[in-house]
Design an enzyme around this catalytic site. Structure first.
Site, PDB file in Angstrom:
ATOM      1  N   HIS A 196       4.837   0.266  -0.050  1.00  0.00           N
ATOM      2  CA  HIS A 196       5.599  -0.549   0.894  1.00  0.00           C
ATOM      3  C   HIS A 196       4.707  -1.631   1.494  1.00  0.00           C
ATOM      4  O   HIS A 196       3.488  -1.605   1.327  1.00  0.00           O
ATOM      5  CB  HIS A 196       6.224   0.334   1.985  1.00  0.00           C
ATOM      6  CG  HIS A 196       5.245   1.194   2.710  1.00  0.00           C
ATOM      7  ND1 HIS A 196       4.683   2.334   2.160  1.00  0.00           N
ATOM      8  CD2 HIS A 196       4.687   1.084   3.935  1.00  0.00           C
ATOM      9  CE1 HIS A 196       3.851   2.875   3.014  1.00  0.00           C
ATOM     10  NE2 HIS A 196       3.823   2.134   4.106  1.00  0.00           N
ATOM     11  N   HIS A 202       0.843  -1.201   0.000  1.00  0.00           N
ATOM     12  CA  HIS A 202       0.000   0.000   0.000  1.00  0.00           C
ATOM     13  C   HIS A 202       0.873   1.245   0.000  1.00  0.00           C
ATOM     14  O   HIS A 202       2.074   1.165   0.237  1.00  0.00           O
ATOM     15  CB  HIS A 202      -0.898   0.018   1.247  1.00  0.00           C
ATOM     16  CG  HIS A 202      -0.132   0.180   2.527  1.00  0.00           C
ATOM     17  ND1 HIS A 202       0.609  -0.839   3.093  1.00  0.00           N
ATOM     18  CD2 HIS A 202       0.047   1.249   3.347  1.00  0.00           C
ATOM     19  CE1 HIS A 202       1.193  -0.415   4.195  1.00  0.00           C
ATOM     20  NE2 HIS A 202       0.875   0.856   4.367  1.00  0.00           N
ATOM     21  N   ARG A 232       8.487  -8.908  15.222  1.00  0.00           N
ATOM     22  CA  ARG A 232       8.839  -7.540  14.797  1.00  0.00           C
ATOM     23  C   ARG A 232       7.841  -6.567  15.413  1.00  0.00           C
ATOM     24  O   ARG A 232       6.639  -6.805  15.394  1.00  0.00           O
ATOM     25  CB  ARG A 232       8.821  -7.426  13.273  1.00  0.00           C
ATOM     26  CG  ARG A 232       9.137  -6.029  12.780  1.00  0.00           C
ATOM     27  CD  ARG A 232       9.501  -6.002  11.302  1.00  0.00           C
ATOM     28  NE  ARG A 232       9.828  -4.656  10.905  1.00  0.00           N
ATOM     29  CZ  ARG A 232       8.955  -3.808  10.371  1.00  0.00           C
ATOM     30  NH1 ARG A 232       7.726  -4.188  10.124  1.00  0.00           N
ATOM     31  NH2 ARG A 232       9.328  -2.574  10.073  1.00  0.00           N
ATOM     32  N   ASP A 244       0.870   5.181   1.951  1.00  0.00           N
ATOM     33  CA  ASP A 244       0.220   5.830   3.086  1.00  0.00           C
ATOM     34  C   ASP A 244      -0.544   7.051   2.570  1.00  0.00           C
ATOM     35  O   ASP A 244      -0.001   7.835   1.796  1.00  0.00           O
ATOM     36  CB  ASP A 244       1.260   6.233   4.137  1.00  0.00           C
ATOM     37  CG  ASP A 244       1.830   5.011   4.851  1.00  0.00           C
ATOM     38  OD1 ASP A 244       1.209   3.929   4.774  1.00  0.00           O
ATOM     39  OD2 ASP A 244       2.899   5.141   5.477  1.00  0.00           O
TER      40      ASP A 244
HETATM   41  C1  GA4 Z   1      -2.387   2.603   5.604  1.00  0.00           C
HETATM   42  C2  GA4 Z   1      -1.582   3.564   6.484  1.00  0.00           C
HETATM   43  C3  GA4 Z   1      -2.019   3.523   7.959  1.00  0.00           C
HETATM   44  O1  GA4 Z   1      -1.534   2.339   8.574  1.00  0.00           O
HETATM   45  C4  GA4 Z   1      -3.559   3.574   8.087  1.00  0.00           C
HETATM   46  C5  GA4 Z   1      -4.108   2.347   7.381  1.00  0.00           C
HETATM   47  C6  GA4 Z   1      -5.628   2.139   7.445  1.00  0.00           C
HETATM   48  C7  GA4 Z   1      -6.016   1.181   8.572  1.00  0.00           C
HETATM   49  O2  GA4 Z   1      -5.259   0.285   8.901  1.00  0.00           O
HETATM   50  O3  GA4 Z   1      -7.130   1.356   9.073  1.00  0.00           O
HETATM   51  C8  GA4 Z   1      -6.042   1.644   6.036  1.00  0.00           C
HETATM   52  C9  GA4 Z   1      -4.778   1.839   5.141  1.00  0.00           C
HETATM   53  C10 GA4 Z   1      -3.878   2.739   5.938  1.00  0.00           C
HETATM   54  C11 GA4 Z   1      -5.115   2.447   3.769  1.00  0.00           C
HETATM   55  C12 GA4 Z   1      -6.420   1.906   3.134  1.00  0.00           C
HETATM   56  C13 GA4 Z   1      -7.507   1.612   4.193  1.00  0.00           C
HETATM   57  C14 GA4 Z   1      -7.224   2.394   5.453  1.00  0.00           C
HETATM   58  C15 GA4 Z   1      -6.537   0.225   5.948  1.00  0.00           C
HETATM   59  C16 GA4 Z   1      -7.286   0.215   4.666  1.00  0.00           C
HETATM   60  C17 GA4 Z   1      -7.623  -0.876   4.041  1.00  0.00           C
HETATM   61  C18 GA4 Z   1      -3.973   3.702   9.537  1.00  0.00           C
HETATM   62  C19 GA4 Z   1      -4.108   4.633   7.185  1.00  0.00           C
HETATM   63  O4  GA4 Z   1      -4.353   5.795   7.456  1.00  0.00           O
HETATM   64  O5  GA4 Z   1      -4.314   4.126   5.914  1.00  0.00           O
END
Ligand code: GA4
Length: 326
Positions: free
Chosen positions: A258, A201, A268, A203
């Site tokens: 990443h 994904h 980890r 961020d």
């Molecule tokens: C990816 C980055 C952060 O960890 C996060 C993630 C969020 C979650 O885990 O709730 C998301 C992911 C993240 C992107 C797409 C959506 C939202 C899970 C998911 C499938 C906290 C964020 O802000 O976006």
């Protein structure tokens, strides 16, 4: 290289690349140039001599360790992460899963204090470790964002940092634990088997500052199907550009893909600060990044609008493309 895992078999290339390491104690104008170069080429770099006290990090690491060491039913009482609280394996709301357990928190001190009540039997100790870390990491994020603005020759140095200094900033914080999992054959000598901990994904926010223990697992992808392992360094922070910064720089900076993989041998643990603007902030390319040769690539949107899109999609989906101008 063919990687065989317990649950999946996938074909992909693993490539070792030397990633940029930036010494924040060096000359400011040199540092800002190096940061811009790293963001343009990789959207990713490591900072050393960052000024976050060791004690601030280890206090939080200790809290994190004691939370994740609890029996599962006890941890479950602090969940589900909806979106904040304890989560196990489930990521987001649209069917993504991974070999990870985590705590997600909003960085607003009031929200941290509230969540801490279910996360720890000593909520004051837990919340002060989190708040202390967030204060220090936010300072570091602001410093890096100001170096970026200077390196881009943007007239207002605080153009990015003011978004996360705003009292209404929507920054979040995540503690991750990627547990080692048991290999089936107890008699076999230990083998390292990888599984996806947190799938591929980008961020969504402005910038992510990540610190992990000394166990590898983070990988970045600079071209489809090719993964670059990121060596762990508990004394440093890995910084990655998020989607909002990619849009604000009109794609001069890359929001890097990443993922985290687990292994069967070691646990980890990581802590990630996701620096985000207030919900109402308008996200658009800075005038300094728009030229006749490079017109704006994205339409303007608010962070609230973008966030709604993020949560409506799957982890690996490309969301910024939906805002791309024809
Ligand atoms: C990816 C980055 C952060 O960890 C996060 C993630 C969020 C979650 O885990 O709730 C998301 C992911 C993240 C992107 C797409 C959506 C939202 C899970 C998911 C499938 C906290 C964020 O802000 O976006």
């Amino acid at each position: 290289m063919v990687v065989a895992t317990q649950s999946l078999i996938f074909t992909e290339k693993i490539e070792a690349i030397e990633l940029p390491i930036i010494d924040l104690s060096a000359d400011r104008s040199k540092v800002s140039k190096l940061i811009v170069k790293a963001c343009e080429k990789y959207g990713f770099f490591k900072v050393i001599n960052h000024g976050v006290p060791h004690d601030t990090i280890s206090k939080l690491e200790q809290e994190s360790l004691s939370f994740f060491s609890k029996p599962f039913p006890q941890k479950q009482r602090s969940g589900p992460a909806n979106p904040f609280g304890y989560g196990c394996k489930t990521i987001g709301f649209n069917g993504d899963v991974g070999e990870v357990e985590y705590i997600l928190l909003h960085t607003n001190p009031h929200s941290i204090a509230q969540c801490s009540k279910t996360l720890s039997c000593n909520p004051i100790k837990f919340s002060s470790a989190v708040i202390g870390y967030i204060e220090a990491i936010r300072r570091l994020a602001c410093e890096i964002l100001e170096l970026m603005a200077d390196g881009l020759w943007v007239s207002e140095t605080s153009v990015f940092s003011r978004l996360i200094r705003d009292v209404d900033n929507d920054s979040i914080f995540r503690l991750n634990h990627y547990p080692p999992f048991c290999t089936q054959n107890r008699d076999a000598s230990p083998r390292n088997i990888t599984k996806i901990g947190f799938g591929e994904h980008t961020d969504p926010q402005i910038l992510t500052l990540l610190r992990s223990n000394d166990v590898c697992g983070l990988q970045i992808s600079l071209e489809p199907g090719v993964w670059v392992p990121v060596p762990p360094d508990p004394t440093a922070f890995w910084i990655n550009v998020g989607d909002v910064l990619q849009v604000m720089t009109n794609e001069r900076f890359k929001s890097v893909k990443h993922r985290a993989i687990t292994n069967s041998l070691e646990s980890r643990m990581s802590m990630a600060y996701f620096a985000a603007p207030p919900l109402g902030a308008k996200i658009t390319a800075l005038p300094e990044t728009v030229t006749p040769e490079r017109p704006p690539l994205y339409r303007a949107f608010t962070w609230a609008e973008y966030k709604k899109t993020v949560y409506a999609l799957r982890l690996g989906d490309n969301r910024s493309n939906l805002y791309r101008l024809p």
